[in-house]
Write a protein that holds these residues in place. Sequence first.
Motif, short mmCIF file in Angstrom:
data_model
loop_
_atom_site.label_atom_id
_atom_site.label_comp_id
_atom_site.label_asym_id
_atom_site.label_seq_id
_atom_site.Cartn_x
_atom_site.Cartn_y
_atom_site.Cartn_z
N ILE A 1 0.82 -1.21 0.00
CA ILE A 1 0.00 0.00 0.00
C ILE A 1 0.86 1.26 0.00
O ILE A 1 0.47 2.29 -0.56
CB ILE A 1 -0.98 -0.01 1.20
CG1 ILE A 1 -2.05 1.07 1.01
CG2 ILE A 1 -0.26 0.13 2.53
CD1 ILE A 1 -3.18 0.98 2.02
N VAL A 2 2.05 1.19 0.61
CA VAL A 2 2.95 2.35 0.62
C VAL A 2 3.50 2.59 -0.77
O VAL A 2 3.58 3.74 -1.24
CB VAL A 2 4.10 2.15 1.63
CG1 VAL A 2 4.98 3.40 1.69
CG2 VAL A 2 3.56 1.83 3.02
N LEU A 3 3.89 1.53 -1.44
CA LEU A 3 4.41 1.65 -2.81
C LEU A 3 3.35 2.22 -3.74
O LEU A 3 3.64 3.04 -4.62
CB LEU A 3 4.89 0.29 -3.30
CG LEU A 3 5.98 -0.40 -2.46
CD1 LEU A 3 6.24 -1.81 -2.97
CD2 LEU A 3 7.26 0.43 -2.47
N GLU A 4 2.10 1.78 -3.54
CA GLU A 4 0.99 2.27 -4.36
C GLU A 4 0.75 3.76 -4.12
O GLU A 4 0.50 4.52 -5.07
CB GLU A 4 -0.28 1.48 -4.04
CG GLU A 4 -0.21 0.02 -4.48
CD GLU A 4 -1.33 -0.81 -3.93
OE1 GLU A 4 -2.23 -0.23 -3.25
OE2 GLU A 4 -1.35 -2.04 -4.14
N LYS A 5 0.80 4.18 -2.86
CA LYS A 5 0.60 5.60 -2.53
C LYS A 5 1.69 6.46 -3.16
O LYS A 5 1.42 7.53 -3.72
CB LYS A 5 0.59 5.80 -1.01
CG LYS A 5 -0.62 5.22 -0.30
CD LYS A 5 -1.86 6.08 -0.51
CE LYS A 5 -3.02 5.56 0.32
NZ LYS A 5 -4.27 6.30 0.07
N LEU A 6 2.93 5.99 -3.08
CA LEU A 6 4.04 6.75 -3.65
C LEU A 6 3.87 6.88 -5.16
O LEU A 6 4.07 7.96 -5.73
CB LEU A 6 5.36 6.06 -3.31
CG LEU A 6 6.62 6.76 -3.86
CD1 LEU A 6 6.78 8.15 -3.26
CD2 LEU A 6 7.86 5.90 -3.58
N LYS A 7 3.49 5.79 -5.80
CA LYS A 7 3.30 5.81 -7.25
C LYS A 7 2.19 6.78 -7.65
O LYS A 7 2.27 7.46 -8.68
CB LYS A 7 2.97 4.40 -7.74
CG LYS A 7 2.89 4.27 -9.26
CD LYS A 7 2.64 2.82 -9.66
CE LYS A 7 2.56 2.69 -11.19
NZ LYS A 7 2.32 1.28 -11.60
N ALA A 8 1.15 6.85 -6.82
CA ALA A 8 0.02 7.72 -7.12
C ALA A 8 0.25 9.16 -6.66
O ALA A 8 -0.59 10.03 -6.89
CB ALA A 8 -1.25 7.18 -6.45
N GLY A 9 1.38 9.39 -6.00
CA GLY A 9 1.66 10.74 -5.47
C GLY A 9 0.72 11.14 -4.36
O GLY A 9 0.42 12.31 -4.18
N ALA A 10 0.24 10.15 -3.61
CA ALA A 10 -0.74 10.40 -2.55
C ALA A 10 -0.12 10.16 -1.18
O ALA A 10 1.04 9.77 -1.06
CB ALA A 10 -1.95 9.49 -2.74
#
Length: 718
Positions: A705-714
């Motif tokens: 979930i952290v990697l996903e947030k970083l990718k989404a800029g969130a």
Amino acid sequence: MAEKYNGFIFDKDEQGIVTITMDMDGPVNSMNAQFRAALKETADRLEEEPGLTGVVFASAKSTFFAGGDLIELSNVPEGMEEQQYRMIEDDVKAHFRRIEKLPVPVVAAINGAALGGGLEICLICNYRIALNRPEVQLGLPEVTLGLLPGGGGMVRTIHMLGLEKALPLALQGTRMAAAKACDLGLVDALVDEPVELIAAAKAYIQANPQSWAQPWDRIDHHIPGGDIANPEIQQLLMAASTRVLQETRGLLPAPQRIISVATEIVTVDFETAQHIETRGLTNLIMTPHAKNIITAMFFQMNAIKSGKYRPRDITKSKVARVGVVGAGRLGQAIAYISAVNGVEVVLQASSLAEAESARLASVANIDPALAKGLKTEADKTKLVELILPLSEGQPFIDCDLVIDTNAEAITLKTKAAAVLASPSDSTAINVVNSSTLPLAQLAEARGLSEEVIGINFLPLLGNTPVVEIICGQNTPEKTIAKVYDFVKQIRKTPIVVNDSPGFFIDRVLSSYLDEGARLLTEGTQPILIEEMAKAFGMTDGPLAYQDEVGQEFTRNLAAAEQALGLSAWVSDNSISKAVSERMVTDYSRGGRHLGGGFYDYPEQGEKQLWPQLGELFFTPQLSMAEQDIKDRLLFRLVIEALKCLQEGVLRSVGEGNIASLLAIGAPHWTGGFLQFVNTYGLEKFILRCDQLATLFGDRFKTPEIVLEKLKAGASFID
């Protein structure tokens, strides 16, 4: 003729008294851009107003003034500190000084809460009259949000009351009733009815036309109790600084900055002190600590209080009568907290005599408050009347909820655990209490429907303000809403989670206990484990926490999980279970409530680490960086919280932060385990997880979930 501009109403009467009624856009008055524009225009008009004889500040809202605009404060961009400083100085404090230097009396008519900036408005007035009602509270609570009073609150209270009385107001953030504020000297007079406020304010102005000079603007003014030249003031400041450092361990900058600013206030002149106070506030606004605390303890806590996470479109309800199955310590605690909040309780035990004994034990919880004079014998009698004993086999009648507090026992293997001891009304909602074991299996063992709901009063963590509400796959929204409303009715904070072993709170806490056990078995000094946990802000170390939970409980829980076919939780807590087994089996040390665990608990004095513990586990050759120990403990907690969000056990970021702060004891400066990641920085967090995983194992791998947030800029926000 009354005239409104920028949310202020300007109304001058025939005697030349102008009443400024604050009625800004939105539900409350606050120090935002609209306020700053209105304040400047008010100062301009009052200075030029012909025939002015006095000014009254009043409010059209139910609160007098709510304080600073925290949305604005928490969104000040990096590098904007100087602009923030100038805004406070030029657009707020300069106009405050213009108003308090008017050659006419200025009176505050306080009809509701005046906290933070609200009290600072009152302090620029020459006289303060408050409505003597419970809803009227005064104080400077900025420290609870990682800030300090920056609109003149510290400077004026010190010059008005002296350092000894004023410093606790800023350091503790205490909110006080109008009568107490009057006793202290913050309020000058009280009235009993709202309609009396303006009349009393105008009467004071007419009777005291020359009382317009503030004490600090008079030539003969001295700070009450003395300034920095007084040795007693020096000692007071030194003692306060030492106490704050001990309490915060240097992790919270606001209390330390408050003492620093207070020291300078009693050292320099009034005007210079104002600038120093502003600089102190703007410095704190820019810290991640303040942003974290404001996000969690203001925005996310208010979201929970407002029902953001409650099922929508379902009418709010109140529980008139609750049934409690099981008269042990947990059943007694639920009965007490329900009755204290006016809910009738039917407390069931195996016999009527046992239920009666449990009722008396439950009511005895009021005795400490009785001894302090906070409660009366009449209050105790009322509790006795509200808690009704019931024996097994008798039905619960007219109950809205029936809470099963029977133990999560190993006998679940054969599904022989007690079912609800007697039938209840078909309209009653059956609620299963569980601290760790999954709701689905408990419901099946108790013969309850798949629409069951669970509740966790966190008995192992003491009297915490948080209650977990556990939803099964088929729990109806109306059932969730009913239990949610009940939790709020008994003045607890509801956190809604989905069914999973350990749910959120116990699952995250267990990861902390396990990492402490791993450090111990690796040979780290027990005292170093505990001190490193406290060094980053945990209330206590993992070994002390394990003693509170109990090694015996952890051992029995492992057996119950095995009986249910739960060979392991989602995360690996095998080491803490193995250590607990060893502590109980080999050394008969089952935890604090069973005579001792990792610690000894003498009748007199504080707990001490069991001397043999170091001999059993400590390895002299082991050397580990202190930062690695701290990060292993902190990151294990944070990673587990992130996994709960990723897997849908946790339904919202805000609930996760509040639960981690109020139930698990997350360091206050983090704003909760999920908010911590936001200000630590996602890239930096991922890098540190990779380092820890390489050194100590895959349990530190970055959750997806952290990697996903970083990718989404969130970031982790709701």
